[in-house]
Design an enzyme around this catalytic site. Sequence first.
Site, PDB file in Angstrom:
ATOM      1  N   ALA A 180       0.835  -1.201   0.000  1.00 23.61           N
ATOM      2  CA  ALA A 180       0.000   0.000   0.000  1.00 23.61           C
ATOM      3  C   ALA A 180       0.874   1.257   0.000  1.00 23.61           C
ATOM      4  O   ALA A 180       1.946   1.293   0.617  1.00 23.61           O
ATOM      5  CB  ALA A 180      -0.917   0.000   1.209  1.00 23.61           C
ATOM      6  N   GLU A 183       4.370  -5.041   7.323  1.00 17.26           N
ATOM      7  CA  GLU A 183       3.514  -4.047   7.954  1.00 17.26           C
ATOM      8  C   GLU A 183       3.863  -3.784   9.413  1.00 17.26           C
ATOM      9  O   GLU A 183       3.744  -2.654   9.896  1.00 17.26           O
ATOM     10  CB  GLU A 183       2.043  -4.487   7.855  1.00 17.26           C
ATOM     11  CG  GLU A 183       1.479  -4.497   6.443  1.00 17.26           C
ATOM     12  CD  GLU A 183       1.656  -5.830   5.726  1.00 17.26           C
ATOM     13  OE1 GLU A 183       0.971  -6.041   4.722  1.00 17.26           O
ATOM     14  OE2 GLU A 183       2.472  -6.646   6.200  1.00 17.26           O
TER      15      GLU A 183
END
Length: 266
Positions: free
Chosen positions: A64, A136
Site C-alpha cells: 500500500a 507491515e
Amino acid sequence: MPELLADRTASGVLVLTFNRADKLNALTASLIEALQEAVDLAEAEPVIRGIVLTGAGRAFSAGADIPSFVASLDESVEAALRDIVQRGQELTRRIEASRKPVICAVNGLAYGGGCELVEASHLAVASEDATFAKAEINIGIIPVFGGTQRLPRHIGRKKALELILTGAPISAVAAERLGLINRVVPEGQALDTAVRLAEQIGSHPLRTVGAALAAVTNGLDKPIDEALAIEAEAFRRMAADPGTNALLRSFALRGGGRPGFSEPNS
C-alpha cells in the site's frame, strides 16, 4: 503516465503491469481501482484466457502507498478503512474469485500488499532475485489486504505468524518451499514463464478452468462434506453443458485412454 499498463498477447493472455516504478509500484487507491476494473473486464471478455500481474522496474509491489494511507488516516480512521483497507480487501477477494486464472510474475520485492496480491492469486512465478515480506509490523500496523487470513490458510498458522510478527523478508526459494509461490525461475524470466503457464491453462476450455477455480476457491475452507457438495454441484453444471458433453463423447469415440497422456505403442 498511467499507473496500470495493459497488454494482450496474441494468445489471449492479458498482462497487467503496475507502472509506478519510482515508488516501487506501491498501491494507491486509484491503482487498486484500475486493477479491479481490469480484472472485471478481462473476465467478461471471451478472448482473454488468463491474467498475469507484474511490476515495472525492480519491484513487483512494495504494498500500500503509505503517504496515501497517512493522508486518509489524517482525515479519519473511517476514511483510511474506506480508501485503503476496504479497497485492498475487495481487490484481493476479486482476484481470488476470478473464473480466469490470475498468475503473478514476481520480479524483485513483493512486500505488504504486494505479497497479499500473490497470496490471493491462483498461481505465482518468481525470479530468483525476488523477495517477499509481511513488512507491515515495521510501521506499526497489521496486514490489511487479507494477509492475516489467507497466509495462515496457505502456509500454516505458525509459519504465517512468524512472517507477520517479524516482518523479515524471505527469498523466492523459501517462498516456494512454503507454498507461497509455484516456482522460481532465473532472473528476468518470471514474466515469460507466467505467460506460458497462462497459455497452457488457456488451451483448455474456459468453462472447465472456471469451474475448477470456483470449486477449489469456494470449497477450500469448508468442512469436507460441504466441499464435496460444491464439487458435485460444479460437475452437475458442467455435465449439463453441451460443449462438455461433446468433448466427453468425442473422447469416448476415440477409444478413451487417459486425457493429456500419450498411450504406449502396442
